[in-house]
Design an enzyme around this catalytic site. Structure first.
Site, short mmCIF file in Angstrom:
data_model
loop_
_atom_site.label_atom_id
_atom_site.label_comp_id
_atom_site.label_asym_id
_atom_site.label_seq_id
_atom_site.Cartn_x
_atom_site.Cartn_y
_atom_site.Cartn_z
N PHE A 148 0.86 -1.19 0.00
CA PHE A 148 0.00 0.00 0.00
C PHE A 148 0.90 1.25 0.00
O PHE A 148 0.73 2.16 0.80
CB PHE A 148 -0.93 0.03 1.21
CG PHE A 148 -1.76 -1.21 1.41
CD1 PHE A 148 -2.98 -1.37 0.77
CD2 PHE A 148 -1.33 -2.22 2.26
CE1 PHE A 148 -3.76 -2.50 0.96
CE2 PHE A 148 -2.10 -3.36 2.46
CZ PHE A 148 -3.31 -3.50 1.81
N ASP A 170 1.14 -1.23 -4.93
CA ASP A 170 -0.05 -0.40 -4.77
C ASP A 170 -1.03 -0.73 -5.89
O ASP A 170 -0.63 -1.24 -6.96
CB ASP A 170 0.32 1.09 -4.81
CG ASP A 170 -0.77 1.96 -4.19
OD1 ASP A 170 -0.72 2.18 -2.96
OD2 ASP A 170 -1.66 2.41 -4.92
N ALA A 199 -3.04 -5.75 -2.78
CA ALA A 199 -1.98 -6.14 -1.85
C ALA A 199 -2.12 -7.59 -1.39
O ALA A 199 -1.13 -8.33 -1.29
CB ALA A 199 -1.96 -5.21 -0.65
N ASP A 219 0.89 -0.30 5.03
CA ASP A 219 0.23 0.97 5.38
C ASP A 219 -1.09 1.06 4.61
O ASP A 219 -1.23 1.88 3.69
CB ASP A 219 1.16 2.14 5.04
CG ASP A 219 0.58 3.48 5.45
OD1 ASP A 219 -0.35 3.49 6.28
OD2 ASP A 219 1.05 4.52 4.94
N CYS A 259 -4.88 3.64 9.97
CA CYS A 259 -5.38 5.01 10.03
C CYS A 259 -6.87 5.02 10.35
O CYS A 259 -7.56 5.99 10.08
CB CYS A 259 -5.10 5.74 8.71
SG CYS A 259 -5.85 4.99 7.26
#
Length: 314
Positions: A148, A170, A199, A219, A259
């Site tokens: 990612f 990605d 991914a 990530d 996140c």
């Protein structure tokens, strides 16, 4: 009132950073709920993600110009919250001219290409800056897999830290091409490679090939973007940790990021450990990272501290 909020935030960033590339306004934590402002030199991209901010957008722009010397101001309407507020999603140029080329931005010894016109969010993610720095410490002489990667986040930082090679994965070909441009500007294009794909599919293919890396860092986007998505998101984090662990050589390092504000640090840590254990490995946690100081945390709003990064030695 708005100018005072911006001036207070500006003074903090100018004290901390030696170059004008950072998040200038981080919504509630900087006293302007629903407002995101990222600075790229003499360009600012503003996300008015709340109805009040959209209505008073001209006032926000006027206040910003009173504090920061700018040539260009971009209204960016890619924030998910705008849909909840019933706001339109058409970005606009408020001042200056559209940046026709990606902007090179140096961080942690790496060079990232920020596409302010067509990139994700405002064009670059400043929040991972300190975690990129820690990842680069682990990368000296290492073979690194950056999953990612977007425009090369951890992979380019790893090369800056002395990695022998970095593979960036990605789903966006355009983002990967920007990553390749960054590696070229760093003079490290020979050590850098890109691979477009999902991914999880790439992880499966690399496992079949028997691939092995010294450092693997993941990530992903927010798997748990809301409380309703929390359970499914934690399962996804666990699955990612399990599959990524299989590609790390014994004694190597695994970095896992989230996140998702709905998944707090405790829940994310537990999901990561479950995944590592199900891959048949034991691990020690060597570092816990968060967003940089240009993404401050409001003490009464835990969601403003959304970013978590866990680094394990396997």
């Amino acid at each position: 009132w708005i100018s005072l909020k911006i001036k207070t935030a500006f003074d903090l960033r100018e004290r901390i950073f030696d170059a004008p590339f950072y998040r200038l306004i981080h919504a509630e934590a900087d006293g302007l709920p629903g407002v995101i402002i990222d600075r790229f030199g003499d360009i600012c991209a503003i996300q008015p993600n709340a109805a009040w901010a959209d209505r008073y957008f001209d006032v926000i722009c006027e206040a910003l110009e009173a504090v920061v010397p700018l040539k260009t101001i971009i209204k960016n309407t890619s924030g998910r919250a705008r849909k909840i507020e019933g706001l339109e999603d058409e970005s606009a140029l408020m001042k200056g001219t559209w940046p026709v080329k990606p902007i090179p931005i140096a961080m942690n010894g790496a060079i990232y290409m920020a596409d302010l016109a067509h990139g994700q969010k405002t064009g670059l993610f400043f929040d991972q800056r300190p975690n990129h720095a820690f990842g680069s410490v682990l990368a000296k002489g290492a073979r690194v897999l950056d999953l990612f990667s977007y425009v090369g986040g951890f992979g380019l930082a790893a090369l800056a830290g002395g990695a022998s090679s970095a593979l960036a994965v990605d789903a966006s070909q355009s983002a990967l091409e920007l990553a390749r441009q960054g590696a070229t500007l760093m003079g490290l294009e020979k050590q850098f490679s890109i691979l477009k794909g999902d991914a999880f599919d790439v992880l499966a293919a690399l496992m079949e090939e028997g691939a092995e890396f010294d450092v693997v860092i993941c990530d992903p986007p927010a798997f748990a973007a809301s409380k309703k998505a929390l359970d499914a998101g934690l399962r996804a984090y666990e699955k990612l940790a399990r599959k990524a662990t299989a590609l790390v050589k014994e004694g190597g390092f695994l970095g896992l990021c989230s996140c998702s504000h709905a998944a707090d640090l405790k829940k994310f840590h537990a999901a990561s450990i479950r995944g590592i254990s199900k891959a048949g490995c034991s691990a020690t946690l060597i570092h816990t990272g968060f967003a940089g100081p240009d993404h401050p945390i409001h003490p009464q709003l835990a969601e403003s501290g959304y970013l978590k990064a866990l680094f394990f030695r396997l």
